[in-house]
Write a protein that holds these residues in place. Structure first.
Motif, PDB file in Angstrom:
ATOM      1  N   SER A 108       0.833  -1.198   0.000  1.00 10.87           N
ATOM      2  CA  SER A 108       0.000   0.000   0.000  1.00 10.87           C
ATOM      3  C   SER A 108       0.870   1.252   0.000  1.00 10.87           C
ATOM      4  CB  SER A 108      -0.903   0.006   1.232  1.00 10.87           C
ATOM      5  OG  SER A 108      -1.473   1.281   1.448  1.00 10.87           O
ATOM      6  N   SER A 189       1.753 -11.589  -0.768  1.00 11.22           N
ATOM      7  CA  SER A 189       0.980 -10.503  -0.156  1.00 11.22           C
ATOM      8  C   SER A 189       1.053 -10.622   1.354  1.00 11.22           C
ATOM      9  CB  SER A 189      -0.480 -10.569  -0.611  1.00 11.22           C
ATOM     10  OG  SER A 189      -0.594 -10.390  -2.006  1.00 11.22           O
ATOM     11  N   THR A 191      -0.399  -9.896   5.158  1.00 12.63           N
ATOM     12  CA  THR A 191      -1.644  -9.657   5.870  1.00 12.63           C
ATOM     13  C   THR A 191      -1.385  -9.685   7.365  1.00 12.63           C
ATOM     14  OG1 THR A 191      -3.964 -10.375   6.091  1.00 12.63           O
ATOM     15  CG2 THR A 191      -2.299 -12.106   5.935  1.00 12.63           C
ATOM     16  N   ALA A 232     -10.902  -0.877  -5.158  1.00  7.68           N
ATOM     17  CA  ALA A 232      -9.706  -1.207  -4.378  1.00  7.68           C
ATOM     18  C   ALA A 232      -8.468  -0.595  -5.015  1.00  7.68           C
ATOM     19  CB  ALA A 232      -9.548  -2.724  -4.276  1.00  7.68           C
ATOM     20  N   TRP A 236      -3.265  -3.992  -2.252  1.00 11.00           N
ATOM     21  CA  TRP A 236      -4.176  -4.858  -1.503  1.00 11.00           C
ATOM     22  C   TRP A 236      -4.516  -6.090  -2.330  1.00 11.00           C
ATOM     23  CZ3 TRP A 236      -4.229  -3.156   3.245  1.00 11.00           C
ATOM     24  CH2 TRP A 236      -4.019  -1.789   3.477  1.00 11.00           C
ATOM     25  N   THR A 335      -7.149 -12.651   1.982  1.00 10.76           N
ATOM     26  CA  THR A 335      -5.878 -12.589   1.279  1.00 10.76           C
ATOM     27  C   THR A 335      -5.367 -13.997   1.000  1.00 10.76           C
ATOM     28  OG1 THR A 335      -5.343 -10.505   2.391  1.00 10.76           O
ATOM     29  CG2 THR A 335      -3.505 -11.706   1.406  1.00 10.76           C
ATOM     30  N   TYR A 439     -10.323  -2.826   5.570  1.00  8.20           N
ATOM     31  CA  TYR A 439      -8.922  -3.020   5.923  1.00  8.20           C
ATOM     32  C   TYR A 439      -8.804  -4.087   7.011  1.00  8.20           C
ATOM     33  CZ  TYR A 439      -7.923   1.435   3.562  1.00  8.20           C
ATOM     34  OH  TYR A 439      -7.797   2.446   2.651  1.00  8.20           O
TER      35      TYR A 439
END
Length: 538
Positions: A108, A189, A191, A232, A236, A335, A439
């Motif tokens: 991000s 990714s 998370t 989005a 993300w 995710t 989020y």
């Protein structure tokens, strides 16, 4: 055939066969070769400035970028952090990296130095591709990230960074995507977790293929040539889901709005453009539904709308149905996976329900022993560990990977119940994760930032119900000197958190307390604090 019977037929007819080799960018190139003039991306900002890129131009631009990568020192298998805003370049950069076989680490634009340092070192990332507004964050920690050797800036020039524009200048418009196996890592990714640092979620190239076959087909529902708007932002997992894979993979036109969220502006854009499909967060839908005179707005081409990130309340669904004749279809995923459950096309919507399991995905409600519970019983929402949309584990973290599974099931961390018709109803988080306006926020990250303030003795962060965001982060703070408790201290602590971690994680509410509830072993009982917040919200 009724809508529910249509769903049953889809599940019955669904087949899934992952090819041995697969490269999503090559698929997009093949579509571009057949439809070079079709607009692939339409971008505009608050000022009304517009940029467009056709599929032919997207193919050529991503080829030039892929050719430039070798000159920059990034090759097949290298892990690359990408920090870009909503832009044409985000699509070009992602496609070019996939063509070159690198592993994309989405980030991000709100990440702070500590977040970037953690990701770079945990994944042993080799490069960073960023835009000017965030390069200063990277520069603060680049000396602490020994594996980082390539720094590329998009849209401007800066000392210590190589210009993206200079790299692609003069490069050839043709590039043959590298040979990538379906089981190779494509995305990494991060998370939030309830404890420790963020988890690196491993997705292979087969995940992009599976997502198109399931979520993009049965839920997102964009058709070839249609304009679709998924709100989005890059960085993300949901951006990969919809704005990127679901639109380009189906031959649609991606509508990209680079302005700040404003419900009236969103409604005006729907009235201005031929946007056929909308995918937004529940918070965005809620605020649009609250606009006075909503019925005066007339979406020009909207035929389908979906939502994900947190439960969507019935009032919003009713407002869109009443004013626009559109049923907003809720969906549920993480995710770690893709769309597990959804109000799919051809399925009767039960307002308040997640919907039914996606075709080809075995979702069940299980107990602590991994056994499926009776209909109507609350338990853990779980998916069979052989599901094609499931992640391949957390990078360098066998403990948390093992903890995520229970027998033959991956446990989502959410609880729900399944009714007699197979619809799943969300009951709450089984752990302490906070989901606010879409989020995902780990309480540890908020608490870790707060306790670095010199006046904080200890603290706990929990989800507190909020009518617009679903939940907000609320922090219970014990000060070293209780007499300092004040509105000024609240603002000071909020700014402190914003400066240390991504701003969306800051506590929107802070309550000063003398002590925190704890177990006999000294662990904070967040469950008590959450329960009190739910009770106060009634």
């Amino acid at each position: 055939m009724t809508m529910d019977n249509a769903y049953e037929q889809k599940v019955k007819d669904f087949t899934f066969d992952v090819p041995e080799t697969y490269n999503f960018a090559k698929q997009v190139d093949q579509y571009a070769a057949a439809h070079p003039e079709q607009v692939a991306i339409h971008w505009e900002n608050e000022a009304g400035d517009v940029q467009e890129l056709s599929y032919g131009e997207l193919k050529a631009a991503s080829n030039r970028w892929a050719n430039a990568l070798s000159a920059s020192g990034l090759t097949h298998g290298d892990r690359v952090i990408v920090l870009l805003p909503r832009s044409l370049e985000a699509y070009i950069v992602y496609l070019g990296l996939i063509k070159a076989g690198t592993v994309i680490m989405p980030g991000s634009e709100m990440l702070r130095p500590k977040d970037i340092e953690y990701r770079a070192n945990h994944a042993e990332a080799k490069g960073v591709i960023a835009f000017g507004a965030i390069t200063a964050e990277v520069d603060q920690v680049r000396e602490q990230c020994p594996t980082l050797s390539t720094f590329i800036i998009v849209g401007s020039e800066q000392a210590g960074w190589t210009s993206y524009e200079s790299l692609v200048a003069g490069q050839a418009d043709e590039f043959e995507p590298v040979f990538t196996r379906s089981d190779e890592m494509a995305f990494l990714s991060y998370t939030s977790g309830t404890t420790g640092g963020p988890k690196g979620v491993i997705h292979t190239h087969s995940w992009l293929y599976a997502h198109q076959q399931i979520a993009a087909t049965y839920w997102f529902d964009v058709k070839q040539g249609e304009m679709a708007w998924a709100t989005a932002g890059p960085g993300w997992a949901k951006w990969i889901w919809s704005p990127f894979v679901s639109i380009l993979g189906k031959g649609g036109t991606a509508f990209v709005y680079a302005g700040r969220f404003n419900p009236q502006a969103y409604l005006n854009l729907l009235a201005k453009h031929e946007i056929s499909v909308l995918c937004a967060t529940p918070t965005e839908y809620r605020l649009m539904a609250k606009v006075d005179g909503m019925d005066a707005y007339r979406p020009r081409a909207l035929r389908s709308a979906c939502s994900a990130g947190e439960p969507l309340n019935r009032e919003v669904i009713d407002a869109f149905q009443k004013n626009f004749g559109i049923t907003v279809r809720d969906g549920y995923g993480q995710t770690e996976n893709s769309l597990l459950v959804g109000n799919l096309v051809g399925l009767d919507v039960r307002p308040g329900s997640m919907g039914r399991p996606s075709p080809g995905v075995n979702v069940a409600i299980i107990d602590e022993d991994g056994q499926v519970v009776p209909t109507g019983t609350v338990g853990d929402i779980a998916v069979a560990k052989d599901a094609p949309i499931l992640f391949k584990g957390y990078l360098n973290d066998e403990v948390r990977t093992k903890r995520a599974f229970r027998g033959d099931w991956y446990v989502t961390g959410d609880q729900g119940r399944m009714d007699e018709e197979g619809y799943i109803w969300f009951e709450g988080r089984a752990d302490d994760i906070i989901i606010s306006a879409g989020y995902t926020i780990g309480p540890f990250e908020v608490e870790d930032a707060l306790v670095q303030h010199p006046d904080v003795a200890e603290c706990a962060a929990v989800a507190s119900p909020d009518p617009d965001r679903g939940h907000i982060v609320k922090a219970f703070v014990v000060l070293k000197r209780p007499e300092l408790a004040s509105d000024e201290m609240v603002r000071d602590l909020q700014e402190h958190v914003k400066n240390l971690t991504a701003p969306y994680k800051y506590p929107r509410a802070i309550e000063f307390v003398e002590s925190l509830p704890k177990t006999t072993s000294g662990k904070i009982r967040r469950v008590e604090l959450r329960a009190a917040e739910r009770e106060n919200a009634r």
